[in-house]
Design an enzyme around this catalytic site. Structure first.
Site, PDB file in Angstrom:
ATOM      1  CB  ILE A  14      -0.946  -0.011   1.212  1.00  0.00           C
ATOM      2  CG1 ILE A  14      -2.022  -1.088   1.041  1.00  0.00           C
ATOM      3  CG2 ILE A  14      -1.601   1.356   1.416  1.00  0.00           C
ATOM      4  CD1 ILE A  14      -2.850  -1.341   2.288  1.00  0.00           C
ATOM      5  CG  ASN A  18       1.008   2.399   4.813  1.00  0.00           C
ATOM      6  OD1 ASN A  18      -0.172   2.090   4.918  1.00  0.00           O
ATOM      7  ND2 ASN A  18       1.873   1.691   4.097  1.00  0.00           N
ATOM      8  CB  SER A  40      -7.260  -2.061   9.913  1.00  0.00           C
ATOM      9  OG  SER A  40      -7.831  -3.248   9.386  1.00  0.00           O
ATOM     10  CE1 TYR A 100      -2.881  -5.124  11.121  1.00  0.00           C
ATOM     11  CE2 TYR A 100      -5.250  -5.539  11.042  1.00  0.00           C
ATOM     12  CZ  TYR A 100      -4.111  -4.951  10.513  1.00  0.00           C
ATOM     13  OH  TYR A 100      -4.213  -4.188   9.370  1.00  0.00           O
ATOM     14  CE  LYS A 119      -3.142  -1.451  11.448  1.00  0.00           C
ATOM     15  NZ  LYS A 119      -2.265  -0.375  10.927  1.00  0.00           N
TER      16      LYS A 119
END
Length: 258
Positions: free
Chosen positions: A24, A97, A150, A165, A169
């Site tokens: 990304i 990022n 996310s 994770y 996020k």
């Protein structure tokens, strides 16, 4: 320059892109250069970062540079921002990022593994955002930051288990809102994007059964492409978003809508 070009131009701006060597980060960095930005790639993968910077320069003609950095080291973050400022002759924007994912049951994940995910995804983004804001304020400059959160900060993914994770996020989204309110008095905007399942190096090699399940759960029935995130990031970093801060743009093919 046409009205459309003016709306989303990054001409005259220099953008730091963390995690910009691949995936990304690389795709968005390239598109930002195409709309006028000079690019500073911050990535732990030094050789890949240099290759990406050279590739973007060759295809767009924009000024680029690459910096090897561990975003979890706050002293290193400060040092590299100072160095990039000197070599790029000023910095304006940050696409925050860099990130990692761990697919492991909460029963089995070790304290060290949990800490690593939180350290990269949350602390690393915080160190970059906070040091970049200090840089802008110290120079008397306005600017903008776009963090990468996310859809996993909104929902619990399935069938993979990834509590570390998801927690990291969700925290990025709340951190983004908090920093936006704190920094607005200094003319610094902070927003984030929440991608859904994107076809990148992080997703294409995982369990095929999981991938099939993900597509079944996504109303669009397919992966998103990194290119489909570029418009959101460019908007949030551009002057067109001058009254937009503390916002999270979800780009997930309707995954979180059902």
């Amino acid at each position: 320059m046409s009205t459309l070009e003016e709306l989303f131009s990054l001409e005259g701006k220099t953008v730091i892109v963390t995690g910009g060597a691949q995936g990304i980060g690389k795709v968005v960095a390239t598109r930002m250069a195409e709309v006028g930005a000079d690019i500073a790639i911050f990535d732990l993968q030094e050789d890949k970062a240099r290759e990406t910077a050279e590739e973007i320069h060759k295809t767009t003609g924009k000024k680029t540079a690459a910096y090897s950095i561990d975003v979890t080291d706050s002293a290193q973050v400060k040092k590299m921002i100072t160095r990039a400022d000197e070599e790029m002759q000023g910095l304006d924007l940050l696409f925050n990022n860099a990130g990692i994912v761990l697919h492991k049951s909460a029963y089995d994940v070790t304290p060290e593994e949990w800490a690593k995910v939180i350290n990269v995804n949350l602390n690393g983004e915080y160190y970059m955002a906070s040091e970049f804001a200090r840089y802008l304020k110290g120079k008397g400059k306005k600017g903008a930051i776009c963090n990468t959160a996310s859809m996993s900060g909104h929902i619990v993914n399935w069938p993979q288990e990834q509590a570390s994770y998801n927690a990291s996020k969700a925290a990025v989204i709340q951190m983004t809102k908090s920093l936006a309110v704190e920094y607005c008095k200094d003319g610094i905007r902070v927003n984030c994007i929440s991608p859904g399942y994107m076809y990148t190096e992080l997703t294409c090699h995982v369990n095929p059964d999981w991938q099939e399940r993900w597509m079944d759960l996504t109303p669009y029935g397919r992966y998103g492409k990194p290119e489909e995130l570029c418009g959101a990031v460019i908007y949030l970093l551009s002057d067109s978003a001058s009254f937009t801060s503390g916002t999270d743009i979800v780009v997930d093919g309707c995954f979180t809508a059902v």
